[in-house]
Scaffold this motif. Sequence first.
Motif, PDB file in Angstrom:
ATOM      1  N   GLU A 166      38.552 -84.371 -61.499  1.00  0.00           N
ATOM      2  CA  GLU A 166      37.140 -84.018 -61.683  1.00  0.00           C
ATOM      3  C   GLU A 166      36.275 -84.648 -60.597  1.00  0.00           C
ATOM      4  O   GLU A 166      35.371 -84.002 -60.060  1.00  0.00           O
ATOM      5  CB  GLU A 166      36.665 -84.465 -63.063  1.00  0.00           C
ATOM      6  CG  GLU A 166      37.245 -83.664 -64.215  1.00  0.00           C
ATOM      7  CD  GLU A 166      36.706 -84.123 -65.561  1.00  0.00           C
ATOM      8  OE1 GLU A 166      35.841 -85.036 -65.575  1.00  0.00           O
ATOM      9  OE2 GLU A 166      37.146 -83.581 -66.592  1.00  0.00           O
ATOM     10  N   ARG A 167      36.571 -85.909 -60.267  1.00  0.00           N
ATOM     11  CA  ARG A 167      35.790 -86.585 -59.218  1.00  0.00           C
ATOM     12  C   ARG A 167      36.067 -85.966 -57.855  1.00  0.00           C
ATOM     13  O   ARG A 167      35.148 -85.782 -57.038  1.00  0.00           O
ATOM     14  CB  ARG A 167      36.116 -88.080 -59.204  1.00  0.00           C
ATOM     15  CG  ARG A 167      35.721 -88.815 -60.465  1.00  0.00           C
ATOM     16  CD  ARG A 167      35.743 -90.325 -60.261  1.00  0.00           C
ATOM     17  NE  ARG A 167      37.036 -90.830 -59.817  1.00  0.00           N
ATOM     18  CZ  ARG A 167      38.009 -91.217 -60.636  1.00  0.00           C
ATOM     19  NH1 ARG A 167      37.841 -91.144 -61.950  1.00  0.00           N
ATOM     20  NH2 ARG A 167      39.150 -91.693 -60.156  1.00  0.00           N
ATOM     21  N   ALA A 170      34.234 -82.786 -57.535  1.00  0.00           N
ATOM     22  CA  ALA A 170      32.792 -83.009 -57.387  1.00  0.00           C
ATOM     23  C   ALA A 170      32.438 -83.372 -55.947  1.00  0.00           C
ATOM     24  O   ALA A 170      31.468 -82.824 -55.382  1.00  0.00           O
ATOM     25  CB  ALA A 170      32.338 -84.112 -58.338  1.00  0.00           C
ATOM     26  N   TRP A 174      30.337 -81.037 -53.007  1.00  0.00           N
ATOM     27  CA  TRP A 174      29.211 -81.499 -52.201  1.00  0.00           C
ATOM     28  C   TRP A 174      29.521 -81.380 -50.715  1.00  0.00           C
ATOM     29  O   TRP A 174      28.674 -80.918 -49.928  1.00  0.00           O
ATOM     30  CB  TRP A 174      28.878 -82.955 -52.541  1.00  0.00           C
ATOM     31  CG  TRP A 174      27.822 -83.511 -51.641  1.00  0.00           C
ATOM     32  CD1 TRP A 174      26.475 -83.306 -51.722  1.00  0.00           C
ATOM     33  CD2 TRP A 174      28.037 -84.328 -50.479  1.00  0.00           C
ATOM     34  NE1 TRP A 174      25.828 -83.958 -50.690  1.00  0.00           N
ATOM     35  CE2 TRP A 174      26.762 -84.589 -49.914  1.00  0.00           C
ATOM     36  CE3 TRP A 174      29.172 -84.863 -49.874  1.00  0.00           C
ATOM     37  CZ2 TRP A 174      26.610 -85.356 -48.764  1.00  0.00           C
ATOM     38  CZ3 TRP A 174      29.027 -85.639 -48.727  1.00  0.00           C
ATOM     39  CH2 TRP A 174      27.747 -85.870 -48.191  1.00  0.00           C
ATOM     40  N   GLU A 237      22.881 -86.645 -57.759  1.00  0.00           N
ATOM     41  CA  GLU A 237      22.810 -87.712 -58.758  1.00  0.00           C
ATOM     42  C   GLU A 237      24.148 -87.967 -59.451  1.00  0.00           C
ATOM     43  O   GLU A 237      24.473 -89.109 -59.781  1.00  0.00           O
ATOM     44  CB  GLU A 237      21.731 -87.385 -59.791  1.00  0.00           C
ATOM     45  CG  GLU A 237      21.478 -88.514 -60.775  1.00  0.00           C
ATOM     46  CD  GLU A 237      20.290 -88.250 -61.675  1.00  0.00           C
ATOM     47  OE1 GLU A 237      20.046 -89.073 -62.584  1.00  0.00           O
ATOM     48  OE2 GLU A 237      19.606 -87.218 -61.487  1.00  0.00           O
ATOM     49  N   GLU A 238      24.950 -86.918 -59.661  1.00  0.00           N
ATOM     50  CA  GLU A 238      26.216 -87.109 -60.377  1.00  0.00           C
ATOM     51  C   GLU A 238      27.217 -87.949 -59.574  1.00  0.00           C
ATOM     52  O   GLU A 238      28.214 -88.429 -60.127  1.00  0.00           O
ATOM     53  CB  GLU A 238      26.842 -85.761 -60.741  1.00  0.00           C
ATOM     54  CG  GLU A 238      27.176 -84.860 -59.569  1.00  0.00           C
ATOM     55  CD  GLU A 238      26.067 -83.876 -59.263  1.00  0.00           C
ATOM     56  OE1 GLU A 238      26.385 -82.806 -58.706  1.00  0.00           O
ATOM     57  OE2 GLU A 238      24.895 -84.164 -59.586  1.00  0.00           O
ATOM     58  N   LEU A 239      26.945 -88.171 -58.280  1.00  0.00           N
ATOM     59  CA  LEU A 239      27.839 -88.983 -57.454  1.00  0.00           C
ATOM     60  C   LEU A 239      27.297 -90.389 -57.194  1.00  0.00           C
ATOM     61  O   LEU A 239      27.979 -91.193 -56.558  1.00  0.00           O
ATOM     62  CB  LEU A 239      28.105 -88.282 -56.116  1.00  0.00           C
ATOM     63  CG  LEU A 239      28.903 -86.984 -56.177  1.00  0.00           C
ATOM     64  CD1 LEU A 239      28.980 -86.339 -54.797  1.00  0.00           C
ATOM     65  CD2 LEU A 239      30.302 -87.231 -56.734  1.00  0.00           C
ATOM     66  N   TRP A 240      26.106 -90.687 -57.647  1.00  0.00           N
ATOM     67  CA  TRP A 240      25.514 -91.999 -57.352  1.00  0.00           C
ATOM     68  C   TRP A 240      26.376 -93.140 -57.895  1.00  0.00           C
ATOM     69  O   TRP A 240      26.739 -94.051 -57.157  1.00  0.00           O
ATOM     70  CB  TRP A 240      24.106 -92.087 -57.961  1.00  0.00           C
ATOM     71  CG  TRP A 240      23.089 -91.211 -57.273  1.00  0.00           C
ATOM     72  CD1 TRP A 240      23.284 -90.411 -56.180  1.00  0.00           C
ATOM     73  CD2 TRP A 240      21.716 -91.055 -57.654  1.00  0.00           C
ATOM     74  NE1 TRP A 240      22.125 -89.747 -55.853  1.00  0.00           N
ATOM     75  CE2 TRP A 240      21.143 -90.127 -56.741  1.00  0.00           C
ATOM     76  CE3 TRP A 240      20.928 -91.586 -58.668  1.00  0.00           C
ATOM     77  CZ2 TRP A 240      19.804 -89.747 -56.819  1.00  0.00           C
ATOM     78  CZ3 TRP A 240      19.598 -91.197 -58.755  1.00  0.00           C
ATOM     79  CH2 TRP A 240      19.041 -90.292 -57.833  1.00  0.00           C
ATOM     80  N   ASN A 241      26.679 -93.092 -59.165  1.00  0.00           N
ATOM     81  CA  ASN A 241      27.440 -94.181 -59.766  1.00  0.00           C
ATOM     82  C   ASN A 241      28.858 -94.250 -59.208  1.00  0.00           C
ATOM     83  O   ASN A 241      29.415 -95.340 -59.024  1.00  0.00           O
ATOM     84  CB  ASN A 241      27.499 -94.004 -61.292  1.00  0.00           C
ATOM     85  CG  ASN A 241      28.107 -95.195 -61.987  1.00  0.00           C
ATOM     86  OD1 ASN A 241      27.620 -96.321 -61.885  1.00  0.00           O
ATOM     87  ND2 ASN A 241      29.205 -94.962 -62.699  1.00  0.00           N
TER      88      ASN A 241
END
Length: 282
Positions: A166-167, A170, A174, A237-241
């Motif tokens: 999943e990561r 993602a 991008w 935003e979904e990749l910030w953390n």
Amino acid sequence: MKKIFFNINILLIPLSILLFSGCAAMEGAGKFLDGSVFAERRVSLYKAFKKDGYESDMELKFIRDKNKEISILISASKYPMMKLRASNPGEDGTFILKSLEYLAGSTHGWNEYTLELIGEGKFDPENPVLIISEIETVQIIKGRIHRYDTRITGNEAVTALRNRRERVQAIVSWMSSQEPPVFPKIKEFENYWEPVLFPEIVSRKKRPADFKQEGDERKKTDDIRWNTSYTERVFPEELWNVRNTGTLLRDWEDALSWIYMEYEWEKILELFSNEIIFNKIK
């Protein structure tokens, strides 16, 4: 009866192969370590054929397992981390795609998984032309992870690999949206993206121009002071953390081949969707 003696040093060879050699050698070493090298035997081998001679960039193998079941493995040298497995073709040459088998590593260890596929194709050994009409990915159904001295198997490995997938998808989504150049080789892919993803770990001259701005905030994780303001300027935003905790860096270090494969997926589909002529070698 002839006695067979083993030298304990021989058992150390596969591990060094895993760390310092290519995917093909890694696959052999990995199978040696878990015993699966003895579970399958090649029945026949085909290589892609063109009018000007043999082409070694694609192979098709008929494989027999310990239960005497026949399947085929299809591979391309540009993507040594993966193979497509399909059923034994019927009388009309039709086969069912079963899975994508992935194996690749890094200096830290390796990832190995089986990704279930939906699709079908045709291959008649008497008229060896490969045609794959569709390939649809489903879900990782089994796998193993080896990182440093830690080895993860079973359901724990499947869960971890599904989360990593999943990561990976993602970050690849991008990357693709940024309209980057073409990367014929994985090294070019790595050299382009590493300074963008991780300016903190590359030399100053390789960092993006907008990496450092006045008032930027930082967060230290695993001895790296991540520029969280750069993260928010550049990434969704979904990749910030994922970036600020070092998780993205671990994915990059442990699964670069996986990320590249996912990035190239549309080209892989195009490659296997072509009508490919083979010739029997063995």
